[in-house]
Design a protein around this motif. Structure first.
Motif, mmCIF file in Angstrom:
data_model
loop_
_atom_site.group_PDB
_atom_site.id
_atom_site.type_symbol
_atom_site.label_atom_id
_atom_site.label_comp_id
_atom_site.label_asym_id
_atom_site.label_seq_id
_atom_site.Cartn_x
_atom_site.Cartn_y
_atom_site.Cartn_z
ATOM 1 N N ARG A 195 0.816 -1.216 0.000
ATOM 2 C CA ARG A 195 0.000 0.000 0.000
ATOM 3 C C ARG A 195 0.850 1.266 0.000
ATOM 4 O O ARG A 195 0.367 2.336 -0.382
ATOM 5 C CB ARG A 195 -0.942 -0.010 1.209
ATOM 6 C CG ARG A 195 -2.030 -1.070 1.099
ATOM 7 C CD ARG A 195 -2.896 -1.153 2.324
ATOM 8 N NE ARG A 195 -4.070 -1.992 2.050
ATOM 9 C CZ ARG A 195 -4.883 -2.474 2.971
ATOM 10 N NH1 ARG A 195 -4.670 -2.198 4.251
ATOM 11 N NH2 ARG A 195 -5.907 -3.222 2.641
ATOM 12 N N ALA A 196 2.102 1.156 0.405
ATOM 13 C CA ALA A 196 2.973 2.332 0.453
ATOM 14 C C ALA A 196 3.166 2.940 -0.937
ATOM 15 O O ALA A 196 3.309 4.158 -1.080
ATOM 16 C CB ALA A 196 4.331 1.959 1.051
ATOM 17 N N ALA A 197 3.134 2.094 -1.970
ATOM 18 C CA ALA A 197 3.348 2.588 -3.337
ATOM 19 C C ALA A 197 2.296 3.611 -3.738
ATOM 20 O O ALA A 197 2.570 4.523 -4.533
ATOM 21 C CB ALA A 197 3.333 1.416 -4.317
ATOM 22 N N GLY A 198 1.101 3.482 -3.167
ATOM 23 C CA GLY A 198 0.035 4.419 -3.479
ATOM 24 C C GLY A 198 0.307 5.820 -2.969
ATOM 25 O O GLY A 198 -0.361 6.778 -3.381
ATOM 26 N N TYR A 199 1.302 5.961 -2.110
ATOM 27 C CA TYR A 199 1.643 7.271 -1.546
ATOM 28 C C TYR A 199 3.070 7.665 -1.907
ATOM 29 O O TYR A 199 3.679 8.511 -1.246
ATOM 30 C CB TYR A 199 1.424 7.247 -0.032
ATOM 31 C CG TYR A 199 0.006 6.825 0.286
ATOM 32 C CD1 TYR A 199 -1.071 7.651 -0.037
ATOM 33 C CD2 TYR A 199 -0.269 5.571 0.841
ATOM 34 C CE1 TYR A 199 -2.374 7.249 0.194
ATOM 35 C CE2 TYR A 199 -1.574 5.172 1.074
ATOM 36 C CZ TYR A 199 -2.621 6.008 0.750
ATOM 37 O OH TYR A 199 -3.921 5.599 0.971
ATOM 38 N N GLY A 200 3.608 6.995 -2.941
ATOM 39 C CA GLY A 200 4.924 7.366 -3.444
ATOM 40 C C GLY A 200 6.059 7.012 -2.521
ATOM 41 O O GLY A 200 7.113 7.670 -2.555
ATOM 42 N N ALA A 201 5.875 5.985 -1.693
ATOM 43 C CA ALA A 201 6.889 5.630 -0.704
ATOM 44 C C ALA A 201 7.341 4.177 -0.881
ATOM 45 O O ALA A 201 6.579 3.332 -1.351
ATOM 46 C CB ALA A 201 6.345 5.822 0.707
#
Length: 320
Positions: A195-201
């Motif tokens: 899920r971090a990818a959804g926030y650019g992390a």
């Protein structure tokens, strides 16, 4: 990443200290006479707390959950006021008012435990914003379980951290159960770190029972955050040895599940590893265990001699 002998011994010592503290706490609580309130223990999750906090400076901040003793001990808090807090005594780190679920020890960067699932993340965002605004180069680590990843606070906090490039390390101790609900029932994906990818992390999933692996991954996260690149998520797959709270009958666990996870006990596994590597011998291991037991025994004695809060304490530290 090469981990020094001294660091390995420190990692083991922190884990043993956490385990000893919580084992003793469990024994006292179960006697039913001295500790009020609820108790949520983290035996089995010591590698997550230790591997994370061993990378942090005293000025760095952490926020924990209702299962936060281990993180606070790993960050360096004194066991005596911690134990006194569990006893509800005036010499507790929060004057006996917070109990197990709301510990705070600001001088060591332990900004507070939180009994509301996911809400520690909102607070962590505020601290991280202040760190960036003041150009401190410090970071904030926030601990939570997988149940919190389904809350609005997780997504809102991560979105804000990603947008503002805040120095937050999101540390998920994924122990299979959100209270009594199995992960498979309420999470649609295998790894919540995705899920971090959804926030650019960046988001990574690792074995949370391998303390050196946690240490190495969080070291990358700290470097990332201190460089001003924004948040980082580390999902640590682990397991709590006790139920959600002390007294939980655990009738939601399949037969044999606990026994399988006990074979992966992070403290036991790391002791065997250090003995095999020659970092410690049996005498050295026992010396660490004896010292941790001494510190815990002193903390219990301190708590027992600490006075109960006076009635006047009810009217202090009230802001509204």
């Amino acid at each position: 990443m090469k981990i020094s002998k001294d660091t390995k011994i420190d990692l083991f010592t922190r884990m043993v200290k956490i385990r000893t503290f919580e084992d003793e706490t469990n024994k006292i609580f179960m006697a039913g006479k001295e500790m009020p309130g609820f108790l949520h223990l983290s035996q089995g999750e010591e590698a997550v707390a230790t591997g994370t906090c061993s990378n942090l400076n005293i000025e760095d901040a952490i926020y924990t959950t209702h299962r936060g003793h281990g993180c606070i001990i790993a960050k360096g808090a004194d066991l005596k006021p911690m134990m006194a807090e569990l006893f509800g005594r005036i010499d507790g780190c929060c004057k006996g008012r917070a109990g197990s679920m709301h510990f705070a020890d600001v001088k060591t960067g332990c900004m507070g435990s939180n009994g509301v699932v996911g809400e520690g993340m909102r607070l962590a965002i505020g601290t991280a914003f202040a760190q960036k605004y003041k150009k401190t180069n410090n970071v904030t680590a926030v601990f939570f379980g997988e149940g919190a990843t389904g809350t609005g606070s997780f997504h809102e906090s991560f979105n804000m951290a990603g947008t503002l490039k805040l120095p937050v390390i999101f540390v998920c101790s994924i122990n299979l159960y959100a209270q009594m609900t199995h992960k498979s029932v309420h999470i649609a994906i295998e790894n919540v770190a995705d899920r971090a990818a959804g926030y650019g992390a960046p988001g990574v999933t690792i074995d949370g029972n391998d303390v050196e692996l946690v240490y190495e991954e969080v070291a990358k996260a700290v470097k990332h955050c201190r460089a001003g690149k924004g948040p980082y998520m580390v999902e640590c797959k682990t397991y709590r040895h006790h139920g959600h709270f002390i007294g939980d009958p655990c009738n939601y666990r399949p037969a044999g599940e606990l026994e399988e996870w006990l074979k992966k006990d992070p403290v036991v596994l790391y002791e065997k590893k250090l003995l095999k590597e020659g970092v410690l011998d049996e005498k050295g291991v026992q010396a660490i265990k004896d010292e941790c037991q001494r510190l815990v025994d002193e903390a219990v004695a301190f708590a027992r001699q600490s006075p109960q809060p006076d009635i006047e304490e009810l009217y202090k530290d009230i802001f509204a």
